[in-house]
Design an enzyme around this catalytic site. Structure first.
Site, PDB file in Angstrom:
ATOM      1  N   ARG A   1      32.400  24.964 -29.107  1.00  0.00           N
ATOM      2  CA  ARG A   1      32.305  25.671 -27.830  1.00  0.00           C
ATOM      3  C   ARG A   1      32.882  24.876 -26.671  1.00  0.00           C
ATOM      4  O   ARG A   1      33.095  25.426 -25.594  1.00  0.00           O
ATOM      5  CB  ARG A   1      30.840  26.019 -27.551  1.00  0.00           C
ATOM      6  CG  ARG A   1      30.205  26.854 -28.656  1.00  0.00           C
ATOM      7  CD  ARG A   1      30.967  28.129 -28.941  1.00  0.00           C
ATOM      8  NE  ARG A   1      30.256  28.965 -29.905  1.00  0.00           N
ATOM      9  CZ  ARG A   1      30.590  30.209 -30.232  1.00  0.00           C
ATOM     10  NH1 ARG A   1      31.656  30.748 -29.666  1.00  0.00           N
ATOM     11  NH2 ARG A   1      29.900  30.889 -31.118  1.00  0.00           N
TER      12      ARG A   1
ATOM     13  N   ARG B   1      11.605  42.680 -22.048  1.00  0.00           N
ATOM     14  CA  ARG B   1      10.503  43.635 -22.226  1.00  0.00           C
ATOM     15  C   ARG B   1       9.360  43.315 -21.275  1.00  0.00           C
ATOM     16  O   ARG B   1       8.640  44.206 -20.841  1.00  0.00           O
ATOM     17  CB  ARG B   1       9.995  43.604 -23.667  1.00  0.00           C
ATOM     18  CG  ARG B   1      11.044  43.964 -24.704  1.00  0.00           C
ATOM     19  CD  ARG B   1      10.475  43.789 -26.096  1.00  0.00           C
ATOM     20  NE  ARG B   1       9.496  44.821 -26.410  1.00  0.00           N
ATOM     21  CZ  ARG B   1       8.601  44.725 -27.392  1.00  0.00           C
ATOM     22  NH1 ARG B   1       8.533  43.627 -28.113  1.00  0.00           N
ATOM     23  NH2 ARG B   1       7.774  45.715 -27.633  1.00  0.00           N
TER      24      ARG B   1
ATOM     25  N   ARG C   1      24.559  32.388 -32.496  1.00  0.00           N
ATOM     26  CA  ARG C   1      25.287  32.282 -33.763  1.00  0.00           C
ATOM     27  C   ARG C   1      25.180  30.876 -34.345  1.00  0.00           C
ATOM     28  O   ARG C   1      25.455  30.672 -35.526  1.00  0.00           O
ATOM     29  CB  ARG C   1      26.759  32.652 -33.559  1.00  0.00           C
ATOM     30  CG  ARG C   1      26.981  34.105 -33.146  1.00  0.00           C
ATOM     31  CD  ARG C   1      28.437  34.366 -32.846  1.00  0.00           C
ATOM     32  NE  ARG C   1      28.640  35.702 -32.297  1.00  0.00           N
ATOM     33  CZ  ARG C   1      29.785  36.130 -31.771  1.00  0.00           C
ATOM     34  NH1 ARG C   1      30.829  35.304 -31.720  1.00  0.00           N
ATOM     35  NH2 ARG C   1      29.893  37.349 -31.287  1.00  0.00           N
TER      36      ARG C   1
ATOM     37  N   GLU D   1      26.578  34.761 -28.023  1.00  0.00           N
ATOM     38  CA  GLU D   1      27.410  33.786 -28.736  1.00  0.00           C
ATOM     39  C   GLU D   1      26.598  32.580 -29.182  1.00  0.00           C
ATOM     40  O   GLU D   1      26.767  32.073 -30.292  1.00  0.00           O
ATOM     41  CB  GLU D   1      28.557  33.321 -27.842  1.00  0.00           C
ATOM     42  CG  GLU D   1      29.663  34.328 -27.649  1.00  0.00           C
ATOM     43  CD  GLU D   1      30.919  33.683 -27.089  1.00  0.00           C
ATOM     44  OE1 GLU D   1      31.775  33.265 -27.892  1.00  0.00           O
ATOM     45  OE2 GLU D   1      31.038  33.590 -25.855  1.00  0.00           O
TER      46      GLU D   1
END
Length: 266
Positions: A216, A124, A112, A109
């Protein structure tokens, strides 16, 4: 190929609350500012010691060439710009944060918000066999649902360990040990849940931070990202009150908090 599980992972560790660290802020160059003022026969001082606030005020005064004129304090000047919606000036104030104890759901989120800059923990390169996990409050509050969640997470942990071990056996022909580990982990991470804890470094300007806090920090936002937005606001109201003092925090029935401002979309 070996499918034997790796060493049993430690007890499941669940992180309940995110942490936000303010790790970077701007400074000004007083000599360069004085040189500009002298060469343009201007006189100006500011009462803020916050680099981002001083730079934004200086930028705003360029627009009106109001050095030494009009609103005297930084708070007065910046509050006026917020009130009239002149938000572009706020983009000159920049801060950096390190956010930990958050899930991959959260970062999906967060990214964005395209006006932030990001650097995130790499699955990784980092061994996730000992990783922590973020449990949503709504699940943690129900013992039966909590048990289901824990069972699912433990299953993915075991699968990850077995995949890493098996893949490293498969890549034995790869001489570089670091590359061999990376190849194994980048494939095995596919089974890790969104609940996996991550860390992310975020840099953003005051305008982007206001937008993030406004969206948010809303009571309609996801609880996890709202907790982070509230922490960012708490930090920035102290760090740069000229930019964020118009925000307030309100308690919600579930015990969390939401952000409010009378000057949205600046």
């Amino acid at each position: 190929m070996s499918t034997a599980p790796a060493t049993s992972p430690r007890e499941l560790k669940i992180v309940r609350e995110p942490r936000v660290y303010l790790v970077g802020r701007q400074t000004v160059d007083p000599a360069a500012i004085e040189r500009f003022l002298a060469e343009h026969h201007l006189s100006w001082t500011t009462d803020t010691n916050v680099g981002g606030e001083a730079l934004a005020e200086m930028a705003g005064r360029v627009c009106y060439m109001s050095y030494g004129k009009g609103r005297k304090t930084n708070r007065e000047f910046m509050s006026h710009l917020v009130e009239v919606g002149h938000g572009s000036v706020l983009e000159h104030g920049v801060w950096s944060f390190l956010v930990t104890g958050v899930s991959r759901s959260f970062t999906h989120e967060l990214i964005r918000h395209r006006h932030f800059s990001y650097s995130q923990l790499s699955q990784r390169y980092v061994d996730e066999s000992e990783s922590d996990f973020i449990e949503p409050d709504a699940i943690a509050a129900d013992p039966e649902l909590h048990a289901v969640w824990c069972e699912a997470v433990e299953a993915t942990r075991r699968a990850y360990d077995r995949l890493v071990a098996g893949l490293q056996d498969r890549f034995t022909a790869v001489e570089d040990r670091t590359l061999r580990r990376k190849l194994a982990r980048q494939a095995a991470r596919s089974v890790l849940p969104n609940a996996t804890e991550t860390k992310i470094f975020v840099t953003g300007n005051a305008r982007a931070l206001r937008h993030f806090i406004e969206l948010r920090g809303s009571e309609h936002a996801d609880v996890e990202i709202r907790k982070v937005a509230v922490q960012v606001l708490e930090i920035m109201r102290v760090e740069a009150p000229s930019f964020f003092s118009d925000y307030r925090l309100e308690d919600l029935p579930d015990g969390t908090r939401a952000t409010r401002t009378d000057h949205p979309k600046v």
